[in-house]
Write a protein that holds these residues in place. Sequence first.
Motif, PDB file in Angstrom:
ATOM      1  N   ALA A  75     -67.597 -32.670  18.889  1.00 28.59           N
ATOM      2  CA  ALA A  75     -68.019 -32.417  17.380  1.00 28.59           C
ATOM      3  C   ALA A  75     -66.776 -33.228  16.913  1.00 28.59           C
ATOM      4  CB  ALA A  75     -68.572 -30.800  16.976  1.00 28.59           C
ATOM      5  N   LEU A  76     -65.891 -33.020  15.867  1.00 24.72           N
ATOM      6  CA  LEU A  76     -65.586 -33.529  15.299  1.00 24.72           C
ATOM      7  C   LEU A  76     -64.992 -32.130  15.025  1.00 24.72           C
ATOM      8  CD1 LEU A  76     -66.432 -36.161  12.802  1.00 24.72           C
ATOM      9  CD2 LEU A  76     -65.819 -35.945  15.547  1.00 24.72           C
ATOM     10  N   GLN A  77     -65.250 -31.060  14.071  1.00 26.15           N
ATOM     11  CA  GLN A  77     -64.496 -29.586  13.643  1.00 26.15           C
ATOM     12  C   GLN A  77     -65.604 -28.883  14.582  1.00 26.15           C
ATOM     13  OE1 GLN A  77     -62.008 -29.878  11.735  1.00 26.15           O
ATOM     14  NE2 GLN A  77     -62.239 -32.325  10.519  1.00 26.15           N
ATOM     15  N   TRP A  78     -65.028 -27.551  14.440  1.00 26.15           N
ATOM     16  CA  TRP A  78     -66.073 -26.465  14.577  1.00 26.15           C
ATOM     17  C   TRP A  78     -65.598 -25.066  14.283  1.00 26.15           C
ATOM     18  CZ3 TRP A  78     -67.880 -25.827  20.468  1.00 26.15           C
ATOM     19  CH2 TRP A  78     -68.214 -24.925  20.585  1.00 26.15           C
ATOM     20  N   HIS A  79     -65.984 -24.277  13.780  1.00 24.95           N
ATOM     21  CA  HIS A  79     -65.017 -23.095  13.506  1.00 24.95           C
ATOM     22  C   HIS A  79     -66.248 -21.907  13.574  1.00 24.95           C
ATOM     23  CE1 HIS A  79     -63.059 -26.168  11.011  1.00 24.95           C
ATOM     24  NE2 HIS A  79     -61.980 -24.903  11.291  1.00 24.95           N
ATOM     25  N   GLY A 104     -58.654 -30.617  15.136  1.00 22.35           N
ATOM     26  CA  GLY A 104     -58.800 -30.704  13.823  1.00 22.35           C
ATOM     27  C   GLY A 104     -58.479 -29.212  13.204  1.00 22.35           C
ATOM     28  N   LEU A 105     -58.760 -29.442  11.705  1.00 23.80           N
ATOM     29  CA  LEU A 105     -57.735 -28.417  10.894  1.00 23.80           C
ATOM     30  C   LEU A 105     -58.556 -27.127  11.019  1.00 23.80           C
ATOM     31  CD1 LEU A 105     -58.852 -30.858   7.669  1.00 23.80           C
ATOM     32  CD2 LEU A 105     -56.880 -30.534   8.973  1.00 23.80           C
ATOM     33  N   ALA A 106     -57.693 -26.161  10.605  1.00 25.49           N
ATOM     34  CA  ALA A 106     -58.115 -25.018  10.639  1.00 25.49           C
ATOM     35  C   ALA A 106     -58.840 -24.293   9.285  1.00 25.49           C
ATOM     36  CB  ALA A 106     -56.795 -23.949  10.751  1.00 25.49           C
ATOM     37  N   LEU A 107     -59.479 -23.080   9.217  1.00 21.03           N
ATOM     38  CA  LEU A 107     -59.915 -22.371   7.824  1.00 21.03           C
ATOM     39  C   LEU A 107     -58.678 -21.279   7.494  1.00 21.03           C
ATOM     40  CD1 LEU A 107     -62.696 -22.387   8.011  1.00 21.03           C
ATOM     41  CD2 LEU A 107     -61.869 -23.836   6.761  1.00 21.03           C
ATOM     42  N   THR A 138     -59.413 -25.051   4.086  1.00 23.42           N
ATOM     43  CA  THR A 138     -58.622 -25.980   4.642  1.00 23.42           C
ATOM     44  C   THR A 138     -58.725 -27.200   3.750  1.00 23.42           C
ATOM     45  OG1 THR A 138     -57.931 -27.524   6.212  1.00 23.42           O
ATOM     46  CG2 THR A 138     -60.386 -27.459   5.544  1.00 23.42           C
ATOM     47  N   SER A 139     -57.135 -27.960   3.665  1.00 27.79           N
ATOM     48  CA  SER A 139     -56.889 -29.441   3.871  1.00 27.79           C
ATOM     49  C   SER A 139     -56.284 -30.143   4.441  1.00 27.79           C
ATOM     50  CB  SER A 139     -55.085 -28.572   2.805  1.00 27.79           C
ATOM     51  OG  SER A 139     -55.267 -27.803   1.658  1.00 27.79           O
ATOM     52  N   GLY A 140     -56.981 -31.118   4.006  1.00 27.77           N
ATOM     53  CA  GLY A 140     -57.362 -32.536   4.905  1.00 27.77           C
ATOM     54  C   GLY A 140     -58.819 -33.078   4.719  1.00 27.77           C
ATOM     55  N   ALA A 141     -58.665 -34.179   5.881  1.00 27.45           N
ATOM     56  CA  ALA A 141     -59.492 -35.619   6.166  1.00 27.45           C
ATOM     57  C   ALA A 141     -60.381 -34.087   6.564  1.00 27.45           C
ATOM     58  CB  ALA A 141     -59.322 -36.519   6.464  1.00 27.45           C
ATOM     59  N   LEU A 142     -61.052 -34.010   6.341  1.00 25.08           N
ATOM     60  CA  LEU A 142     -62.113 -33.096   6.898  1.00 25.08           C
ATOM     61  C   LEU A 142     -63.481 -34.427   8.055  1.00 25.08           C
ATOM     62  CD1 LEU A 142     -63.023 -29.722   7.926  1.00 25.08           C
ATOM     63  CD2 LEU A 142     -64.210 -29.582   5.730  1.00 25.08           C
ATOM     64  N   LEU A 143     -64.442 -34.447   6.397  1.00 21.92           N
ATOM     65  CA  LEU A 143     -64.941 -35.721   7.224  1.00 21.92           C
ATOM     66  C   LEU A 143     -64.559 -37.003   7.870  1.00 21.92           C
ATOM     67  CD1 LEU A 143     -67.244 -34.410   4.283  1.00 21.92           C
ATOM     68  CD2 LEU A 143     -67.994 -33.754   6.135  1.00 21.92           C
ATOM     69  N   SER A 267     -69.589 -22.904  11.685  1.00 22.38           N
ATOM     70  CA  SER A 267     -69.272 -24.735  11.097  1.00 22.38           C
ATOM     71  C   SER A 267     -69.069 -25.820  11.476  1.00 22.38           C
ATOM     72  CB  SER A 267     -68.752 -24.544   9.516  1.00 22.38           C
ATOM     73  OG  SER A 267     -68.383 -26.202   9.194  1.00 22.38           O
ATOM     74  N   ILE A 268     -69.912 -26.414  11.996  1.00 20.22           N
ATOM     75  CA  ILE A 268     -70.544 -27.977  12.987  1.00 20.22           C
ATOM     76  C   ILE A 268     -69.762 -29.181  12.274  1.00 20.22           C
ATOM     77  CG2 ILE A 268     -70.569 -28.905  15.215  1.00 20.22           C
ATOM     78  CD1 ILE A 268     -71.958 -26.545  16.004  1.00 20.22           C
ATOM     79  N   ILE A 269     -69.631 -29.791  12.497  1.00 21.36           N
ATOM     80  CA  ILE A 269     -69.165 -31.314  11.798  1.00 21.36           C
ATOM     81  C   ILE A 269     -69.052 -32.210  12.578  1.00 21.36           C
ATOM     82  CG2 ILE A 269     -68.481 -33.070  10.694  1.00 21.36           C
ATOM     83  CD1 ILE A 269     -67.381 -30.745   8.832  1.00 21.36           C
ATOM     84  N   SER A 270     -70.289 -32.815  13.301  1.00 23.47           N
ATOM     85  CA  SER A 270     -70.580 -34.247  13.777  1.00 23.47           C
ATOM     86  C   SER A 270     -70.513 -35.772  13.227  1.00 23.47           C
ATOM     87  CB  SER A 270     -71.683 -33.057  14.881  1.00 23.47           C
ATOM     88  OG  SER A 270     -72.462 -33.658  14.209  1.00 23.47           O
ATOM     89  N   ALA A 271     -70.236 -36.674  13.982  1.00 21.71           N
ATOM     90  CA  ALA A 271     -70.190 -38.067  13.624  1.00 21.71           C
ATOM     91  C   ALA A 271     -71.593 -38.958  13.951  1.00 21.71           C
ATOM     92  CB  ALA A 271     -69.348 -38.610  14.699  1.00 21.71           C
ATOM     93  N   ASP A 272     -72.740 -37.963  13.603  1.00 18.62           N
ATOM     94  CA  ASP A 272     -73.794 -38.749  13.987  1.00 18.62           C
ATOM     95  C   ASP A 272     -75.430 -37.711  13.105  1.00 18.62           C
ATOM     96  OD1 ASP A 272     -76.217 -39.794  15.166  1.00 18.62           O
ATOM     97  OD2 ASP A 272     -76.521 -39.277  16.928  1.00 18.62           O
ATOM     98  N   PRO A 273     -75.911 -38.060  12.278  1.00 19.93           N
ATOM     99  CA  PRO A 273     -76.063 -37.637  11.425  1.00 19.93           C
ATOM    100  C   PRO A 273     -77.944 -37.560  11.959  1.00 19.93           C
ATOM    101  CG  PRO A 273     -76.378 -39.842  10.106  1.00 19.93           C
ATOM    102  CD  PRO A 273     -74.746 -39.645  11.020  1.00 19.93           C
ATOM    103  N   ALA A 274     -78.132 -38.130  13.281  1.00 18.59           N
ATOM    104  CA  ALA A 274     -79.103 -38.390  14.427  1.00 18.59           C
ATOM    105  C   ALA A 274     -80.001 -36.768  14.404  1.00 18.59           C
ATOM    106  CB  ALA A 274     -79.780 -38.942  14.842  1.00 18.59           C
TER     107      ALA A 274
END
Length: 291
Positions: A75-79, A104-107, A138-143, A267-274
Amino acid sequence: MVGEVYVLSAPAGAIPDVPNDGALVQIPGTDMYLRRVTPGELPSIAPPAGLHDLFAMRRIADGVSRTAGFDPAAALQWHDASDVPTISHVGGAVSAIANKISGGLALTGSGTTGVGASNVNGLNTIVMDRAQSNSLETSGALLPAAGNWLWTLVVGIGAVGHINSGLVYGTGGDVGLYITANHASQFNGKFNIGGVAGAFANPPYAGLHVVQIAADLTGAAPDPGTAKVFVDNVEVTTISYEAAVNAVTWSLFRYGSQYLGGQFCESIISADPAEQVAAHDFVATKWGLAA
């Protein structure tokens, strides 16, 4: 050892000769088919034509994974509140959650951990007390700048004190995003990206949920993409999505001066909505929710 072997018994002549060419041969008067196995192969009975393999339909309780295709480590971000060593405390309150993805960005923010009653499926959570103005920031480009992404949140939705009590809030940049309560005392849910909003279907929502946003910009103008919200794998709203979210200041359990009570789990952000279904099954299994 090749496992258990079952032998069919029947009157003489009831079980047909099976040729050595891999062909299926039906047992007369039954819906069972036989084929000859090669040395070392596990014997099997093939289902009738048109039926599915029953083993392919087994669920998690049968020991079959339904999460193939989703790797949270990619993933791109994972907390993850259940990963206790990633959480820092000051004076007994949470001060930061490290990102499990390198770079990745910290919370940062506040909340409490280690409260036995707050555990979910035996896993640690972070309690967000609305009365104490707890939130995670958090601050920065999360997506991702490309605009295609999937955000999977496992959250306990608790006390609501204002129509703007927020679950997710991203501001700064040209396009922001938020999910707010949309009700002064219960969480009905309103989703907004860049000024385009949609209300959640079938409210209210309370308790533990998997909330997902699947944003697909591949159909950008003149044919806009879509951003969909799912709650527990059920689509609750879809809005037009025309420009990538470039917000740089993010909050969880807060919108402006309004806070939402509850629990932060993951919280997990990945690049593939599929990956929406696979991601849902991964976290639902982990946190003991129905998958």
